[in-house]
Structure formats: structure tokens, C-alpha cells
Scaffold this motif. Structure first.
Motif, PDB file in Angstrom:
ATOM      1  N   ILE A   1       0.591  -1.448   0.091  1.00  0.00           N
ATOM      2  CA  ILE A   1       0.594   0.212   0.074  1.00  0.00           C
ATOM      3  C   ILE A   1       0.958   1.661   0.073  1.00  0.00           C
ATOM      4  O   ILE A   1       1.522   1.608   0.953  1.00  0.00           O
ATOM      5  CB  ILE A   1      -1.238   0.386   0.892  1.00  0.00           C
ATOM      6  CG1 ILE A   1      -2.012  -1.372   1.655  1.00  0.00           C
ATOM      7  CG2 ILE A   1      -1.561   1.318   1.437  1.00  0.00           C
ATOM      8  CD1 ILE A   1      -2.668  -1.361   2.473  1.00  0.00           C
ATOM      9  N   GLY A   2       0.462   2.045  -1.627  1.00  0.00           N
ATOM     10  CA  GLY A   2       1.804   3.161  -0.976  1.00  0.00           C
ATOM     11  C   GLY A   2       2.583   3.370  -2.171  1.00  0.00           C
ATOM     12  O   GLY A   2       4.070   2.346  -1.870  1.00  0.00           O
ATOM     13  N   GLY A   3       2.997   3.573  -3.968  1.00  0.00           N
ATOM     14  CA  GLY A   3       3.640   3.769  -4.374  1.00  0.00           C
ATOM     15  C   GLY A   3       5.322   4.524  -4.027  1.00  0.00           C
ATOM     16  O   GLY A   3       5.359   5.132  -4.961  1.00  0.00           O
ATOM     17  N   GLY A   4       5.208   4.956  -3.007  1.00  0.00           N
ATOM     18  CA  GLY A   4       6.371   5.794  -2.370  1.00  0.00           C
ATOM     19  C   GLY A   4       7.892   5.523  -2.550  1.00  0.00           C
ATOM     20  O   GLY A   4       8.289   4.397  -3.566  1.00  0.00           O
ATOM     21  N   THR A   5       8.852   6.566  -1.781  1.00  0.00           N
ATOM     22  CA  THR A   5      10.295   6.250  -1.543  1.00  0.00           C
ATOM     23  C   THR A   5      10.632   4.973  -1.125  1.00  0.00           C
ATOM     24  O   THR A   5      11.514   4.521  -1.239  1.00  0.00           O
ATOM     25  CB  THR A   5       9.911   7.469  -0.740  1.00  0.00           C
ATOM     26  OG1 THR A   5       9.608   8.767  -1.344  1.00  0.00           O
ATOM     27  CG2 THR A   5      11.964   7.882  -1.074  1.00  0.00           C
ATOM     28  N   CYS A   6       9.719   4.121  -0.303  1.00  0.00           N
ATOM     29  CA  CYS A   6      10.156   3.150  -0.012  1.00  0.00           C
ATOM     30  C   CYS A   6       9.376   1.971  -0.502  1.00  0.00           C
ATOM     31  O   CYS A   6       9.862   1.505  -0.698  1.00  0.00           O
ATOM     32  CB  CYS A   6       9.596   3.211   1.365  1.00  0.00           C
ATOM     33  SG  CYS A   6      10.163   1.657   2.331  1.00  0.00           S
ATOM     34  N   GLY A   7       8.032   2.170  -0.397  1.00  0.00           N
ATOM     35  CA  GLY A   7       7.024   0.978  -1.738  1.00  0.00           C
ATOM     36  C   GLY A   7       7.783   0.383  -2.980  1.00  0.00           C
ATOM     37  O   GLY A   7       7.772  -0.819  -3.360  1.00  0.00           O
ATOM     38  N   CYS A   8       8.234   1.431  -3.862  1.00  0.00           N
ATOM     39  CA  CYS A   8       8.847   0.930  -5.337  1.00  0.00           C
ATOM     40  C   CYS A   8       9.911  -0.229  -5.062  1.00  0.00           C
ATOM     41  O   CYS A   8       9.809  -0.638  -5.676  1.00  0.00           O
ATOM     42  CB  CYS A   8       9.043   2.488  -6.089  1.00  0.00           C
ATOM     43  SG  CYS A   8       7.599   3.233  -6.707  1.00  0.00           S
TER      44      CYS A   8
END
Length: 573
Positions: free
Chosen positions: A52-59
Motif C-alpha cells: 500500500i503506497g508506491g512511494g519512496t519506500c514502496g517502489c
């Protein structure tokens, strides 16, 4: 025979394609076929991992997991590669303050009266930040209990794609030499490492001003094992009821999520086998989604009509944002457009950074004022008096420069830590709405002491010989202090003595540096493996788990953490 040869050379072909000099990761990212709009997602699907969250950590986390498992990434924002000009260096300030529905930021005003912004894009904060890339201090890594060898390898994995050595031009050189002149030593040259003294750090902007984000790390993913959906807003995490789960642990178990696309249609995604749901929605998003899903302080959840899955009073607690204070510096000379490249890492706990050519002036101040009014009125609270830019003061100090974007730059200081903590709580049960966030800036006297020392260092740099060519000789530092006090930088009360007391100046003009963290601390909400305590099949992996912001700027470490934990999770499998 031909097939056998192809099998042998295929890995080398892949590597060659990835690192062709004339085709950047950013250019290839829009063509990744596994990135789609959420409205095209199946109504029901199954994966080994749901991020949940394709952000700085999620990607980086999802890219790593996809090497050995099926992965779903749900990102509530759009793709930065659909609007490449918007994420270019030249549009930094405009993008950061954009409040239109299609922007890559979701802005909010904390209860402290400070304008802030959450990322709303694939790549997360790396899409809207100032681009500085610097690793965490060694103490941070040791205190986290991480494997130092794997940490180093994970940083390097990230750096092959997104980190560059910047070209340091006149303004940044003057700041660098000024810091050295006033004793922020030793000078460490260019380094990704966190080193006391002055250094040139990395940047996620290349020399053409193109931003390289965490989304670029998805080029590492196995395209056959990953699905990334944009404009996918998670409504809640689903848990099996304890009484019917049949599990020996007798604890709630996460087994799926519901999410909506832009068309408002609801989709369900479920876990396969021993899969896990991983929250990487950021320091504000992760505690918000936990609470919307029934994990949080029971009394607070019940007040919003949310069924309590687990009474966890520490969810949302310990929220922090490093306070930033700044001086705007008009220049008699033209300056380059630059964001953070130099940092002064002081021994007393303040970090000094700078930018130039950002178009600061009355138009910018008026845009800030409009944002305050728009955002405040959206909360449904009574209309209040908003600070106005003091045009007459600007005109008196800077003449005709007052009516246009000032030529010059900005020098800022950030307080390490900080010690002051706040909290996040739900405002509504709509996942599209911002929660209420309180940072309690300068609640702890030590944070205020560090700010004052940092402002003194900035003043010393401004008065240094190295910086003298970028200073109007007839404009004293006091005029620069008055200039900031004339701006509508926040909604906090302004005091008459702020012009003469650096303590009051820090309190009255505090800004965010967008380095918020906390809300799901290790040892309080998650364990050392980032598993949510008290439930099964759920982790939180992002900056919400940090007690302090790593290094001078957190993005390098947040990206590293995604890669690092992805590898650890795969080992567990």
C-alpha cells in the motif's frame, strides 16, 4: 544451440539495456507495462504481497519482492512521467505549492499553523522534494539493528539508478566556502556519507535538471510478477475475525484490502497462502490507514464509528517534523537555479543547506497566502485573518525588486532529531481527506537552542568574505530577518520581539522541511522486523517507523529500507 546461446547472453543484454547512456531510467519508466490505472484492475485479484503506497519506500520494496513473488502496488497518486516538465528542477517551487486536483502534492496545514505537503504520486516524496541524496549517520543504522553490510549494498543498489554527483556552481560554492570560513569543518568534498563538517552531497537531479525518482527503481522489477495501479485509494485493510480464523495464535489476520479507482468502483485484492500486506504509505498515510482499518486507540476509533480490530494506543503517536527556519537573500548578481547540493553538518545538531534562483518574491508570497486561505476554508472552520505580504516593507528595503521575483536564494537550517513529538489523528473516515497532524515544534527547549545556533551560523555565513559578492552592501542581516517576518510563511502569531530575538524568530517563522516521521514506531507499533504487533500478515515499512529523521535528508535511507527489507522478507520465504 541458438537457444542455449541466447540463454547465456540474456543477462548481459538486460544489463546493457538498463545502462545505455542515451536512455535513462526515467525515460523507460513510462513504458513499464505493469503500471496501469486502477479503474482497469480486476474486481477481485490475489497476490503474495500487497504493498500500500508506491512511494519512496514502496517502489524499491515491491521491485525487490517481485523477483521471487507476485506483488500488487496500490498508489493513490498518478505517474510523474506523464508530466515530465512538472518534476523538472525548474518547476520545483510551482509543483511543491500546487493545490490543483491533479497535482503531485496533497497540501495541509498542521494544527501548529504550518503549511505542509504530502506526496501524491508514484515515487512518493522523491517526486516533490529538493533532491538531496545523503545516507544515514552510522549511529542511526546501529540503533536500528540493521545488517551494515546489507545496508551498504542496498544503498548502492539505489544509487546506481537515482543518485548523481552535482555540478556545483557559484551560489552553492559561496555557501560551501562560507561554511568552511565560519568553522563548519572539516571539508569532506563530495560524499554520499553523513560526515561532520561541510560536504557536497548527492542529488536525484541530473545535470539537465531531470528528476530521477524512486519510481525509477521499478525498472528492477520482474514485469511478469508485479502490478502497479495508479489513482488506487485504499479504503481499508481486511482482517479475519478472531472467532472464525481458526488460527492457533488467536490474533486478527490481515487477508486483503479494498480500494477504489478514480471512477469510484470498489476492488478487492486478497493474499495468497502465507502472503503479507505491507503499508508503505508514509508517516501520515500509514497510521491513517491503520486507524481506518480498526487498529489504533480504541476510544478515538469508536468516536469515528470504526470497528476496533486491535486497541493500539501508540498508532499515530510520536509524530515529528524537523523544524526549518530560513533567511531569504536577494542578490546583486545573477544566480543559477539550484536546490540543495551543499550541507553543513554542525557538531551542535543543525544542518545548513541552501537553494538559489527559486523565484522568491511578492508573487510567491501572494501564492502562499492563497494556499492558506483555500486549504483553511476546506476544513470547514470559521474564516480567519490570514497574514499578508508586507509589500511596503519590501519596497523600502529592495526598491523595484519588491514587485518581481527576487534574484537570489535562500539559506535554511534544520534541527536534528527533533526531540519534540506530536501525533496524528483522524479528521474524517474518508481516506482521501488529510488527518489532523500536530508536530509540537519547539516543545522541547533543546530543539529551540539548536535552531538559534543554526540561525547564528547562517548569519555568520552571510557575513563571510566568501559570500560577500551575493550580498547587497546596504542591506544588513536585520533587514533579511525583517523580510522573513513580513512574509505569510505560516499562521502562527507574530511577536514584536521576533525581529530582535532569534528564539522568538525561530518560533514565529518555523517552516517544514517535509521530513516528518513517526506514528508507527519500532517497539511500540511494529517489531524489529516491521511486523505490526498484535496482528498477523501485516507490516509497516516506511518513515513512520523512525524515531528521528536519518541523515541530513531521509529519502536515501527510505529508499534503501525498501530494498533492505525486501531482501529480508524474501529470505524468510
Amino acid at each position: 544451440m541458438g537457444c542455449r546461446v541466447l540463454q547465456l547472453i540474456w543477462p548481459f543484454l538486460v544489463v546493457s539495456l538498463f545502462f545505455l547512456n542515451d536512455l535513462s531510467f526515467s525515460q523507460k519508466a513510462p513504458y513499464l507495462t505493469f503500471i496501469k490505472e486502477a479503474k482497469s484492475a480486476p474486481k477481485v485479484s490475489q497476490y503474495d504481497y500487497i504493498v500500500i503506497g508506491g512511494g519512496t519506500c514502496g517502489c524499491p520494496l515491491a521491485a525487490t519482492l517481485s523477483q521471487e513473488a507476485t506483488v500488487l502496488v496500490l498508489e493513490r497518486g498518478g505517474s510523474p512521467y506523464t508530466q515530465p516538465d512538472k518534476i523538472n528542477l525548474s518547476n520545483f517551487l510551482n509543483s511543491l505549492t500546487d493545490i490543483t486536483p491533479s497535482s503531485f502534492t496533497q497540501q495541509f496545514i498542521s494544527t501548529d499553523g504550518v503549511l505542509n505537503a504530502r506526496a501524491r504520486a508514484l515515487g512518493g516524496g522523491s517526486v516533490i522534494n529538493a533532491g538531496f541524496y545523503s545516507r544515514a549517520e552510522p549511529e542511526f543504522v546501529r540503533e536500528a539493528g540493521w545488517d551494515e553490510r546489507l545496508v551498504k549494498e542496498s544503498y548502492e543498489w539505489v544509487e546506481k539508478v537515482v543518485a548523481f554527483e552535482p555540478t556545483v556552481r557559484q551560489w552553492q560554492s559561496a555557501v560551501r566556502d562560507g561554511l568552511k570560513e565560519v568553522g563548519v569543518l572539516p571539508y569532506n568534498g563530495f560524499s554520499f556519507d553523513h560526515l561532520i563538517g561541510t560536504k557536497v552531497g548527492g542529488s536525484i537531479f541530473d545535470d539537465k535538471g531531470n528528476r530521477h525518482t524512486a519510481a525509477d527503481l521499478l525498472t528492477y522489477a520482474n514485469p511478469n510478477s508485479i502490478s502497479v495501479y495508479l489513482h488506487a485509494t485504499v479504503q481499508q485493510i481486511l482482517f479475519r475475525d478472531i472467532s472464525v480464523s481458526g488460527k492457533e495464535s488467536g490474533r486478527p489476520q490481515a487477508y486483503g484490502v479494498t480500494f477504489k479507482g478514480e471512477d469510484g468502483i470498489t476492488h478487492q485484492a486478497y493474499l495468497k497462502g502465507k502472503g503479507e500486506i505491507i503499508l508503505s504509505a508514509g508517516a501520515i498515510g500509514s497510521p491513517q490507514i491503520l486507524m481506518l482499518s480498526g487498529i489504533g486507540p480504541a476510544q478515538h476509533l469508536q468516536a469515528h464509528g470504526i470497528k476496533v480490530v486491535l486497541d493500539q494506543p501508540m498508532v499515530g503517536q510520536g509524530m515529528a517534523d524537523n523544524p526549518m527556519n530560513a533567511l531569504v537573500v536577494p542578490s546583486p548578481l545573477p544566480v543559477e537555479l539550484s536546490l540543495v547540493q551543499i550541507v553543513g553538518i554542525t557538531k551542535f545538531g543543525s544542518y545548513i543547506e541552501a537553494g538559489s534562483g527559486l523565484g522568491l518574491g511578492i508573487p510567491w508570497a501572494q501564492a502562499l497566502q492563497r494556499n492558506f486561505e483555500t486549504l483553511y476554508n476546506q476544513t470547514g472552520q470559521p474564516t480567519m485573518h490570514f497574514p499578508q505580504a508586507n509589500v511596503s516593507m519590501w519596497t523600502k528595503a529592495f526598491g523595484s525588486l519588491a514587485s518581481v521575483n527576487l534574484r537570489g536564494g535562500i539559506i535554511v537550517e534544520k534541527v536534528k532529531g527533533p526531540l519534540s513529538k506530536g501525533y496524528v489523528e483522524l479528521h474524517t473516515i474518508d481516506p482521501n481527506d488529510n488527518p489532523l497532524v500536530t508536530f509540537n515544534y519547539f516543545k522541547e527547549p533543546e530543539d529551540l537552542r539548536i535552531c538559534v545556533e543554526g540561525m547564528k551560523t547562517i548569519i555568520d555565513v552571510l557575513n563571510s568574505k566568501a559570500f560577500s559578492k551575493f550580498r547587497y552592501k546596504n542591506v544588513p542581516v536585520q533587514a533579511l530577518i525583517d523580510l522573513v517576518l513580513s512574509l505569510p510563511v505560516n499562521l502562527r502569531p507574530k511577536h514584536a520581539n521576533a525581529a530582535f530575538s532569534l528564539e522568538q524568530f525561530c518560533i514565529d517563522t518555523v517552516l517544514t522541511i517535509y521530513h516528518f516521521h513517526g506514528g508507527c514506531h519500532v517497539g511500540k507499533v511494529v517489531d524489529r522486523d516491521y511486523k505490526v504487533m498484535g496482528v498477523d500478515s501485516l507490516r509497516v515499512i516506511d518513515g513512520s517507523t523512525f524515531y528521528s529523521s536519518p541523515g541530513t535528508n531521509p529519502q536515501a535511507t527510505v529508499m534503501m529500507l525498501g530494498r533492505y527489507m525486501g531482501q529480508n522478507i524474501l529470505r524468510e520465504r
